[in-house]
Scaffold this active site. Structure first.
Site, PDB file in Angstrom:
ATOM      1  N   GLY A   9      49.619  57.947 -17.438  1.00 40.92           N
ATOM      2  CA  GLY A   9      49.520  56.865 -16.435  1.00 40.92           C
ATOM      3  C   GLY A   9      50.958  56.162 -16.223  1.00 40.92           C
ATOM      4  N   TYR A 143      34.901  47.154 -16.865  1.00 47.62           N
ATOM      5  CA  TYR A 143      36.415  47.462 -17.396  1.00 47.62           C
ATOM      6  C   TYR A 143      36.354  46.702 -18.892  1.00 47.62           C
ATOM      7  CZ  TYR A 143      41.219  46.573 -17.907  1.00 47.62           C
ATOM      8  OH  TYR A 143      42.662  46.797 -18.456  1.00 47.62           O
ATOM      9  N   LYS A 147      36.629  48.485 -22.662  1.00 50.66           N
ATOM     10  CA  LYS A 147      37.760  48.074 -23.482  1.00 50.66           C
ATOM     11  C   LYS A 147      37.331  47.578 -24.719  1.00 50.66           C
ATOM     12  CE  LYS A 147      41.486  48.857 -21.037  1.00 50.66           C
ATOM     13  NZ  LYS A 147      42.337  50.033 -21.654  1.00 50.66           N
TER      14      LYS A 147
END
Length: 323
Positions: A9, A143, A147
């Site tokens: 990334g 999200y 996490k």
């Protein structure tokens, strides 16, 4: 022997600046940048770059073996706002990529892992003032769910297999070098660009919504510091709370008006307001400051000075910092 680092990334907001920072530390030949496309030509042209799909274990393992990688920074993720639009894509990317990297470490192909968590692990039932390291975590976004689950798996792989995985719960990150990538705190970057370009910004969260924020230089420093820390000093293997400052859209707008008095802002909250409402106002990061001596450097005024100065240069003008 120098560490051989793979950044997954590397074309993203944090990944791109982390790549340059690590190349300064370890040398360009020892830091391999990777992403699923050539999305950032500055990164692609500044050193070794590989196309790697983080959810493809074979692709990832091939890259690790090709370059004799010992450390991976897994920065690829679908962030909060985009995750709500594409929940299954967010789950697949965020979780499969983490399992792939943790399994490479478990099987001794690599020695060390950095994986970023987020304040999104917290939720509407979490205490919002100086949120402690250990507290209620009932995230309300895809999200945040990925996490929270990821933190548990990181801790599990450390306890079960001895994997040296290290993690930080990033707050909102502010940078002039790269545009944000679909997060709820993106307003705090967009507002500076719009102040320079248009002199006006329509904010998608309410003026009094206070959220934890951090300048990119501090975020990079924290990432480097925790990875350089002795293993015995990294006592939390889920993820560390990380903090610098907290502010509201109104406060950041006022700091901009100190430099650009004619700047105007309006507010039109959208679906991201609900996400922001579920997050803490500020964070207690005393464990990070105690265990590996974390300390931030940038205040809101420091951030505004630097952002406006750099963006004026970028867009064809130079800001006089004394104004």
């Amino acid at each position: 022997m120098a560490s051989r680092v793979l950044i997954i990334g590397a074309c993203g907001q944090i990944g791109s600046e982390l790549t340059f920072a690590l190349r300064d530390i370890y040398g360009s030949e020892n830091v391999i940048a990777s992403d699923i496309s050539y999305g950032n030509l500055d990164i692609v042209n500044s050193g070794i770059f590989e196309i790697v799909d983080a959810i493809n274990y074979a692709s990832l393992k091939t890259c690790v073996e090709k370059f004799n990688i010992d450390t991976i920074y897994l920065m690829a993720a679908l962030l909060s706002a985009k995750g709500e639009k594409f929940p299954m894509r967010a789950w697949d990317l965020n979780m499969t990529s983490l399992f792939n990297v943790l399994n490479l470490a478990r099987d001794k192909f690599i020695k060390k892992v950095f994986w970023p968590s987020s304040i999104a692990v917290f939720g509407p039932t979490t205490p919002v003032d100086y949120t402690p390291q250990y507290t209620i975590m009932e995230p309300s976004t895809v999200y945040g769910i990925t996490k929270q689950v990821g933190e548990r798996w990181c801790e599990y792989y450390h306890n079960k297999y001895g994997v040296d995985v290290r993690s930080l719960r990033y707050p909102g990150i502010i940078s002039w070098k790269t545009m944000p990538g679909g997060g709820t705190t993106d307003y705090a970057v967009e507002i500076y660009h719009k102040a320079i370009i248009d002199g006006y910004y329509e904010c998608f969260i309410k003026e009094d919504t206070e959220l934890p924020m951090m300048y990119m230089d501090d975020a990079i420093k924290a990432t480097v510091d925790i990875m350089k820390a002795k293993s015995e000093d990294v006592k939390i293997r889920s993820s560390y709370n990380l903090a610098a400052i907290s502010f509201t859209p109104k406060e950041i707008a006022n700091s901009i008006k100190n430099h650009i008095p004619e700047f105007e802002i309006s507010y039109k909250p959208d679906y991201r307001q609900e996400i922001a409402n579920s997050w803490p106002k500020n964070i207690n990061d005393s464990y990070a400051r105690q265990d590996w001596k974390w300390k931030h450097a940038f205040s809101l005024e420091d951030i505004t000075d630097e952002m406006l100065f750099q963006l004026r240069k970028k867009y064809g003008g130079v800001l006089n910092k004394s104004n």
